[in-house]
Enzyme design. Structure first.
Site, mmCIF file in Angstrom:
data_model
loop_
_atom_site.group_PDB
_atom_site.id
_atom_site.type_symbol
_atom_site.label_atom_id
_atom_site.label_comp_id
_atom_site.label_asym_id
_atom_site.label_seq_id
_atom_site.Cartn_x
_atom_site.Cartn_y
_atom_site.Cartn_z
ATOM 1 N N HIS A 34 0.847 -1.198 0.000
ATOM 2 C CA HIS A 34 0.000 0.000 0.000
ATOM 3 C C HIS A 34 0.874 1.235 0.000
ATOM 4 O O HIS A 34 1.142 1.815 1.054
ATOM 5 C CB HIS A 34 -0.909 0.010 1.232
ATOM 6 C CG HIS A 34 -1.969 1.076 1.172
ATOM 7 N ND1 HIS A 34 -1.713 2.407 1.490
ATOM 8 C CD2 HIS A 34 -3.273 1.004 0.827
ATOM 9 C CE1 HIS A 34 -2.844 3.106 1.366
ATOM 10 N NE2 HIS A 34 -3.797 2.293 0.959
ATOM 11 N N PHE A 35 1.375 1.701 -1.129
ATOM 12 C CA PHE A 35 1.241 1.023 -2.426
ATOM 13 C C PHE A 35 2.657 0.710 -2.889
ATOM 14 O O PHE A 35 3.595 1.377 -2.453
ATOM 15 C CB PHE A 35 0.529 1.922 -3.443
ATOM 16 C CG PHE A 35 -0.869 2.281 -3.072
ATOM 17 C CD1 PHE A 35 -1.924 1.432 -3.388
ATOM 18 C CD2 PHE A 35 -1.149 3.454 -2.383
ATOM 19 C CE1 PHE A 35 -3.232 1.768 -3.054
ATOM 20 C CE2 PHE A 35 -2.460 3.779 -2.040
ATOM 21 C CZ PHE A 35 -3.494 2.928 -2.372
#
Lengths: 201, 128, 166
Positions: A34-35
């Protein structure tokens, strides 16, 4: 990973309000997902940080009377800024009202003085004794663990008997400051909770 | 054709849902940003809710004139110029711009919008 | 902890709705802290499962042309706490979608009992709107493959989704 989404409580008025910080570091595994190209703190973990902060002031306000304190509803959780590794998220939760089982809270998160999130939350508190067989034993275990964790999260509690319930005022040598953590950083309170300047020792 | 009060009630519901504020906070004079805490992301949410509630279509820039406010033709030194003010008045007759004209700084625009402005906007769309 | 809060999609209809499942397991470390000896799935992470279900539905609907990020939880409510052994089933639908953002509604059920509901608002950001690229194409595709989107996904007319050639 552990599910402690706060690193330190910096101020508390038990049952009423709390301020705590969460530092974000790239060593947290979920940031790889993430991410992959833009590691930032997931919004729902900011929500969890606010929930945990609110839960602590609730627990401290009633001396850990309820083992379980969980998020029951959230309204208007708004994300302004991203929180990147190396940054510190400061969350503040303020109790608006409380009845027998629920607590309504207004919470904010700031990074570098800028508001990065705001929310209104409702938390529910209960004991497993009221829901499952042998629940009282489970409650006792959760309470013990929560007191230990509280002693870690709150500098004034460190070294002062990990599972001893903290009584405000007494824990900071009779001072009425609601900011034992801040006072500790300024050298006014040593980690044992005694009032003594750190400098000169 | 819905009455002004009927429109106000539905606008209020949309604002309560989108902004998480309490019913009694949504008064006619309440400002969207200062009093109700609306942020840019909320305006799109409000658009969704007004469209659904009133069965209207709200094209981009109609409720919130971001194109005018970011145009070099209409903005000089961070302030909306005379041409820009004329464009806003033509585009948005439903807004009361008198206060904004006293200090037409671009960043002031969202601060001056009130709940009543939203109501007048919807009235202009539903012909009320 | 990794950041995968759905295990796979069971239904995926482009631009309309999607159903994803998430098993709650004691092998997940966070459950040992929340709470010690009394594991309850944190509702914040259930919001994430809902957001992943709805967010992928939205991102697919706009052909992954913009960066879809959770901008607002308009409302979320939970009726009971999920525990290890439960299978959460998230059903997401798109209420409204514009180029700049979308509003979605997601429910969470355990054995057909309604566990939670949420309205989630996503911003669709373009390059230059303050967000760098989130994924390399293959990183994103790896996730979509893992979620079985191109095994079970259908478009509005019922035709199988074409796996993109990124």
């Amino acid at each position: 990973m552990r599910f402690t989404l706060l690193d330190r409580v910096t101020a508390i008025d038990p049952g009423k309000s709390i301020t705590a910080i969460k530092t974000l570091t790239l060593s947290e595994e979920y940031l790889a997902d993430h991410f992959p190209r833009f590691p930032v703190m997931p919004g729902v973990l900011m929500l969890e940080s606010m929930t945990q902060a609110a839960a602590w002031t609730i627990r401290l306000g009633e001396d850990f009377a309820h083992a379980i304190v969980v998020l029951r509803s959230a309204k208007n959780v708004k994300y302004g800024d991203f929180v990147e590794p190396g940054k510190v998220l400061t969350v503040t939760a303020e109790v608006l009202s409380q009845d027998e089982t629920t607590t309504k809270v207004k919470a904010t998160g700031t990074v570098g003085g800028r508001t990065s999130l705001t929310a209104r939350l409702t938390l529910e508190r209960y004991n497993l004794a009221d829901r499952v067989a042998h629940g009282d034993a489970l409650d006792a275990r959760v309470r013990t663990e929560m007191r230990k964790l509280w002693a870690v999260l709150h500098p004034a509690g460190r070294g002062a008997g990990a599972v001893r319930p903290l009584v405000y005022g007494a824990a900071v040598g009779g001072a009425s400051s609601p900011l034992p953590g801040a006072a500790y950083r300024q050298g006014a309170i040593d980690p044992s909770g005694d009032v003594a300047p750190l400098a000169g020792r | 054709m819905p009455s002004r009060d009927e429109i106000f009630e539905k606008v209020k519901t949309a604002l309560v849902d989108a902004l998480g504020v309490d019913d009694d906070e949504v008064t006619s004079n309440a400002t969207m940003v200062g009093d109700l805490g609306a942020e840019s992301i909320d305006f799109l949410d409000i658009v969704f809710r007004l469209e659904k509630s009133f069965g209207i279509k709200i094209p981009r820039g109609e409720l919130f004139p971001e194109d005018v406010l970011s145009s070099t033709e209409f903005v000089t030194n961070g302030k909306v110029n005379a041409a820009g003010m004329a464009a806003l008045k033509a585009r948005m007759p439903f807004y009361d711009l008198t206060k904004f004209e006293q200090n037409p700084s671009v960043q002031n625009f969202p601060n001056m919008l009130t709940v009543e402005d939203m109501v007048r906007y919807v009235q202009s769309k539903v012909g009320g | 902890m990794r950041w995968f809060w759905i295990d796979r999609f069971d239904e995926f209809v482009r631009g309309r709705h999607a159903v994803a499942v998430k098993n709650v397991s004691l092998a997940e470390e966070h459950l040992h802290d929340h709470f010690p000896g009394a594991a309850l799935m944190p509702n914040s992470l259930i919001v994430e499962g809902m957001a992943q279900t709805a967010g992928l539905l939205v991102a697919d609907a706009i052909d992954y042309n913009r960066r879809v990020v959770l901008a607002k939880v308009a409302a979320a409510e939970f009726h009971f706490d999920a525990v290890p052994g439960d299978t959460l089933r998230f059903k997401a639908e798109i209420l409204d979608l514009k180029p700049a953002g979308s509003l979605t509604k997601v429910s969470s059920t355990v054995d057909d009992r309604l566990q939670g509901e949420a309205e989630l608002f996503f911003a669709h950001l373009e390059p230059g709107e303050g967000v760098p690229k989130l994924f390399e194409p293959d990183e994103l595709l790896k996730w979509l493959d893992q979620m079985h989107i191109y095994d079970i996904g259908r478009d509005e007319s019922g035709q199988p989704l074409q796996r993109p050639d990124w």
